[in-house]
Design a protein around this motif. Sequence first.
Motif, PDB file in Angstrom:
ATOM      1  N   LEU A 333     -39.791  15.407 -79.973  1.00  0.00           N
ATOM      2  CA  LEU A 333     -38.842  15.417 -81.092  1.00  0.00           C
ATOM      3  C   LEU A 333     -37.694  16.370 -80.789  1.00  0.00           C
ATOM      4  CD1 LEU A 333     -37.966  14.825 -84.046  1.00  0.00           C
ATOM      5  CD2 LEU A 333     -39.478  16.702 -84.750  1.00  0.00           C
ATOM      6  N   ILE A 335     -34.185  17.696 -82.638  1.00  0.00           N
ATOM      7  CA  ILE A 335     -33.348  17.675 -83.841  1.00  0.00           C
ATOM      8  C   ILE A 335     -32.044  18.398 -83.523  1.00  0.00           C
ATOM      9  CG2 ILE A 335     -33.187  18.272 -86.285  1.00  0.00           C
ATOM     10  CD1 ILE A 335     -36.174  18.185 -86.497  1.00  0.00           C
ATOM     11  N   SER A 352     -35.252  12.471 -74.807  1.00  0.00           N
ATOM     12  CA  SER A 352     -36.212  12.846 -75.848  1.00  0.00           C
ATOM     13  C   SER A 352     -36.768  11.584 -76.523  1.00  0.00           C
ATOM     14  CB  SER A 352     -35.521  13.723 -76.898  1.00  0.00           C
ATOM     15  OG  SER A 352     -34.809  14.772 -76.277  1.00  0.00           O
ATOM     16  N   ILE A 354     -37.973  11.085 -79.827  1.00  0.00           N
ATOM     17  CA  ILE A 354     -37.335  10.864 -81.129  1.00  0.00           C
ATOM     18  C   ILE A 354     -36.181  11.852 -81.255  1.00  0.00           C
ATOM     19  CG2 ILE A 354     -37.621  10.996 -83.640  1.00  0.00           C
ATOM     20  CD1 ILE A 354     -40.546  10.270 -83.256  1.00  0.00           C
ATOM     21  N   ILE A 355     -34.999  11.333 -81.549  1.00  0.00           N
ATOM     22  CA  ILE A 355     -33.836  12.209 -81.727  1.00  0.00           C
ATOM     23  C   ILE A 355     -33.365  12.112 -83.165  1.00  0.00           C
ATOM     24  CG2 ILE A 355     -31.427  12.640 -81.075  1.00  0.00           C
ATOM     25  CD1 ILE A 355     -32.147  11.495 -78.284  1.00  0.00           C
ATOM     26  N   VAL A 356     -33.273  13.270 -83.813  1.00  0.00           N
ATOM     27  CA  VAL A 356     -32.746  13.323 -85.167  1.00  0.00           C
ATOM     28  C   VAL A 356     -31.401  14.030 -85.105  1.00  0.00           C
ATOM     29  CG1 VAL A 356     -33.107  14.211 -87.501  1.00  0.00           C
ATOM     30  CG2 VAL A 356     -35.072  13.426 -86.138  1.00  0.00           C
ATOM     31  N   PHE A 367     -24.760  10.408 -83.123  1.00  0.00           N
ATOM     32  CA  PHE A 367     -25.495   9.371 -83.844  1.00  0.00           C
ATOM     33  C   PHE A 367     -25.782   8.144 -82.976  1.00  0.00           C
ATOM     34  CE2 PHE A 367     -23.650  11.598 -87.631  1.00  0.00           C
ATOM     35  CZ  PHE A 367     -24.848  12.013 -88.155  1.00  0.00           C
ATOM     36  N   VAL A 369     -27.041   8.160 -80.093  1.00  0.00           N
ATOM     37  CA  VAL A 369     -28.322   8.296 -79.388  1.00  0.00           C
ATOM     38  C   VAL A 369     -29.452   8.639 -80.351  1.00  0.00           C
ATOM     39  CG1 VAL A 369     -27.188   9.010 -77.239  1.00  0.00           C
ATOM     40  CG2 VAL A 369     -28.012  10.748 -78.839  1.00  0.00           C
ATOM     41  N   ALA A 370     -29.132   8.706 -81.643  1.00  0.00           N
ATOM     42  CA  ALA A 370     -30.130   9.201 -82.593  1.00  0.00           C
ATOM     43  C   ALA A 370     -31.092   8.107 -83.030  1.00  0.00           C
ATOM     44  CB  ALA A 370     -29.427   9.791 -83.816  1.00  0.00           C
ATOM     45  N   SER A 371     -32.367   8.484 -83.214  1.00  0.00           N
ATOM     46  CA  SER A 371     -33.325   7.580 -83.831  1.00  0.00           C
ATOM     47  C   SER A 371     -33.128   7.623 -85.346  1.00  0.00           C
ATOM     48  CB  SER A 371     -34.755   8.003 -83.499  1.00  0.00           C
ATOM     49  OG  SER A 371     -34.846   8.588 -82.240  1.00  0.00           O
ATOM     50  N   TYR A 372     -32.882   8.829 -85.854  1.00  0.00           N
ATOM     51  CA  TYR A 372     -32.621   8.998 -87.286  1.00  0.00           C
ATOM     52  C   TYR A 372     -31.341   9.794 -87.468  1.00  0.00           C
ATOM     53  CZ  TYR A 372     -37.487   7.579 -87.622  1.00  0.00           C
ATOM     54  OH  TYR A 372     -38.649   6.891 -87.500  1.00  0.00           O
ATOM     55  N   GLY A 373     -30.430   9.252 -88.248  1.00  0.00           N
ATOM     56  CA  GLY A 373     -29.183   9.947 -88.524  1.00  0.00           C
ATOM     57  C   GLY A 373     -29.181  10.478 -89.945  1.00  0.00           C
ATOM     58  N   MET A 374     -28.767  11.729 -90.110  1.00  0.00           N
ATOM     59  CA  MET A 374     -28.669  12.323 -91.444  1.00  0.00           C
ATOM     60  C   MET A 374     -27.242  12.833 -91.607  1.00  0.00           C
ATOM     61  SD  MET A 374     -32.308  14.347 -91.225  1.00  0.00           S
ATOM     62  CE  MET A 374     -32.695  14.543 -92.948  1.00  0.00           C
TER      63      MET A 374
ATOM     64  N   GLY B 233     -27.384   4.955 -76.512  1.00  0.00           N
ATOM     65  CA  GLY B 233     -27.710   4.259 -77.733  1.00  0.00           C
ATOM     66  C   GLY B 233     -29.110   3.710 -77.780  1.00  0.00           C
ATOM     67  N   ARG B 234     -29.652   3.790 -78.921  1.00  0.00           N
ATOM     68  CA  ARG B 234     -30.947   3.219 -79.213  1.00  0.00           C
ATOM     69  C   ARG B 234     -30.819   2.661 -80.615  1.00  0.00           C
ATOM     70  NH1 ARG B 234     -34.794   8.107 -78.510  1.00  0.00           N
ATOM     71  NH2 ARG B 234     -33.436   8.871 -76.905  1.00  0.00           N
ATOM     72  N   GLN B 235     -31.796   1.918 -81.029  1.00  0.00           N
ATOM     73  CA  GLN B 235     -31.729   1.318 -82.361  1.00  0.00           C
ATOM     74  C   GLN B 235     -32.027   2.399 -83.381  1.00  0.00           C
ATOM     75  OE1 GLN B 235     -30.602  -1.654 -83.092  1.00  0.00           O
ATOM     76  NE2 GLN B 235     -30.183  -1.894 -80.907  1.00  0.00           N
ATOM     77  N   GLY B 236     -31.010   3.106 -83.775  1.00  0.00           N
ATOM     78  CA  GLY B 236     -31.223   4.179 -84.738  1.00  0.00           C
ATOM     79  C   GLY B 236     -30.948   3.728 -86.154  1.00  0.00           C
ATOM     80  N   GLN B 237     -31.317   4.573 -87.106  1.00  0.00           N
ATOM     81  CA  GLN B 237     -31.013   4.257 -88.501  1.00  0.00           C
ATOM     82  C   GLN B 237     -30.510   5.500 -89.208  1.00  0.00           C
ATOM     83  OE1 GLN B 237     -35.575   3.634 -89.357  1.00  0.00           O
ATOM     84  NE2 GLN B 237     -34.558   4.169 -91.271  1.00  0.00           N
ATOM     85  N   PHE B 238     -29.583   5.297 -90.119  1.00  0.00           N
ATOM     86  CA  PHE B 238     -29.145   6.395 -90.963  1.00  0.00           C
ATOM     87  C   PHE B 238     -30.089   6.499 -92.155  1.00  0.00           C
ATOM     88  CE2 PHE B 238     -25.039   5.792 -88.780  1.00  0.00           C
ATOM     89  CZ  PHE B 238     -24.749   7.123 -88.494  1.00  0.00           C
ATOM     90  N   LEU B 239     -30.455   7.724 -92.497  1.00  0.00           N
ATOM     91  CA  LEU B 239     -31.276   7.933 -93.689  1.00  0.00           C
ATOM     92  C   LEU B 239     -30.326   8.076 -94.878  1.00  0.00           C
ATOM     93  CD1 LEU B 239     -33.793  10.475 -92.129  1.00  0.00           C
ATOM     94  CD2 LEU B 239     -34.060   8.001 -92.394  1.00  0.00           C
ATOM     95  N   GLN B 246     -33.020  12.522 -98.029  1.00  0.00           N
ATOM     96  CA  GLN B 246     -32.996  12.318 -96.573  1.00  0.00           C
ATOM     97  C   GLN B 246     -34.109  13.128 -95.906  1.00  0.00           C
ATOM     98  OE1 GLN B 246     -29.325  12.504 -94.390  1.00  0.00           O
ATOM     99  NE2 GLN B 246     -28.096  12.039 -96.194  1.00  0.00           N
ATOM    100  N   ILE B 259     -46.030  13.617 -85.580  1.00  0.00           N
ATOM    101  CA  ILE B 259     -45.419  14.866 -85.114  1.00  0.00           C
ATOM    102  C   ILE B 259     -45.588  15.933 -86.179  1.00  0.00           C
ATOM    103  CG2 ILE B 259     -43.199  15.957 -84.577  1.00  0.00           C
ATOM    104  CD1 ILE B 259     -42.496  13.410 -83.063  1.00  0.00           C
TER     105      ILE B 259
END
Lengths: 389, 267
Positions: A333, A335, A352, A354-356, A367, A369-374, B233-239, B246, B259
Amino acid sequence: MKLYSDRCAGCEACVNACPYNAVTMQGGLPVFSDACNLCGACVEACPSEAIERPGNGGPAVEASPHRGIWIFGETKDGQPTRVVLELLAVGRRLAEKTGQDLGVVLAGDRLGTMPQNLIAFGADRVFLVEHPDLAVFRDEPYTAVLAAAIKQYRPSILLFGATTTGRSLAPRLAARLRTGLTADCTALDIDPESGNLLQTRPAFGGNIMATIMCPVNRPQMATMRPGVQKPATRDGGRTGEVIRLETGPSLLLARTEVLGFINRNEEMVNLEEASVIVSGGRGLGCAENFSLVRELAALLGGVVGASRAAVEEGWLPYAHQVGQTGKTVSPRLYIACGISGAVQHLAGMQGSDIIVAINRNPDAPIFKVASYGMVGDVVQILKSLIEQL
Amino acid sequence: MNIVACIKQVPDTSEVKIDRETNTLIREGVPSIINPFDLNAIEEGLLLKERFGGSVTVISMGPPQVESALREALSLGVDRVVLLCDRAFAGSDTLATSCTLAAAIREIGFDLILCGKQAIDGDTAQVGPEIAEWLDVPHLTYISAVEEVSDRSITVSRLLEGGYERVRASLPALLTVVKELNEPRLPGYRASLRAKTEPVTTWGAAGLNLDPANIGMKGSPTKVTRSFVPELGRQGQFLAGSPEEQAAALIAALRSARIVHGSAKES
């Protein structure tokens, strides 16, 4: 570069692709200036296949009775380093693919059961040299010992971890053997046509990847970036051969003397081995806000990283820097807090799991390369995460 | 003490961006700079000269425009600059580059050679140790402090993975240096004036007693067979939602990825 002007469509893709600004258009055709270092970015970019690298000369060396894939068995505190296990996994695959043996060349003093251990992790043969003068790594005797072993056994491929030791020893040895060396590879494979080692590495700050071959000279040498490949697993049932190498005073000559080692493990943070990293960048706004990054890292059982911008601001020491000029990491992980995602940073953390990404600007490259974007205020989001964990 | 610092002119890779539409580098406005670690090498050369006397020569290999990097080195106060520039050097990999630089350094004469730990465009970190091998002098990499210098030896700290190693090397020697070593100075007023007019010595292959088989493309065992822009890039998502929402969504995702352990906290 060689141009086939009849094929050139004048599209200027080569001009745009050149990282060295060495291509200009004159009369509708590209012209290559002295700044060209033949990197080949334009060859890839050209849609009309109108550009070629000039003919490959290469120093002539006798044809290859060279066989065997070797790994340099770097040790630390009486154990093989983690990257040696990663190299054993990669080397095993290359060995199966080419029908060659996998060897480890192991130098040190009183190494005990380490040769058997390396066989359990995948080596077919361990070339062992033990001497008190080899107890602590030094470039000169290690270069001499390895060069002698290579001249005797003539391996085709020799791999190192791209650690401070590997990246100091391998170039000296390559220059002595007058052979090629590719630094910091992230992928190694065999070219199906020629059987040569395909060595792929990031260059130009991680902006381009290059695949490099050493077609004539032997051994083909490369260092591999730690943390990119999965380590080999142990199989206690495996068998192999241990070959003791001779050594002598002429091989052990050294003009350097190690006086001591000051351990800074606690303050230097082991980013490479961490499974969780929380990193902060300029978007945090001030040094005080880094305490939130620290707090979140502690709650997740991780360590603290930083972007180059944050290090340049003096918010964290260089040892924490992730990126092309810092550490390359591949935790489970990662972040990124207030890090926009300059390519030089992405180059160090893209591996990595998981990338946040937490950032105020939804268009920030991080964003991509991110798995989750905030998206939002970094401080607010960090506080919410800390509160809810 | 006669010191030679090796520098490379590089594009500032931190300024480079990728055009994701065409998958090419956007190099407009990307400045050419002296490789940052090489500035630490120059600075250490100047500091050692201030303490022990002698001279600092800065050397670089590359196309004619590298002259601007060498003029910048002059503006920092080095004594002399040498440019190795010849069509015959084109296509050099690290082995051919180190061979060429070594021949020139031998010509200049040296007690100590300083290099940056690596260049930020190639990131190989190979040319320094390879120069040392061609010249048959010891080398030490990743130098973060110079502790002691005598007529015959130099004692330094190396920044390694888990700490600092203290090492002594006999002189002459080659060191590659990291950022921690010092804070590079800014150009001086008088040196800057001099830098504008001072001649830049330029050497080609002919004067250097080099075997043509060892330089340029012919002396380069490695060949780049392909270069490409890495797929990002990977298949990411915005929260979605407020910071609290979030955060809750992320923690749930990390929990299902095993994790984060334990049950959700009441919030």
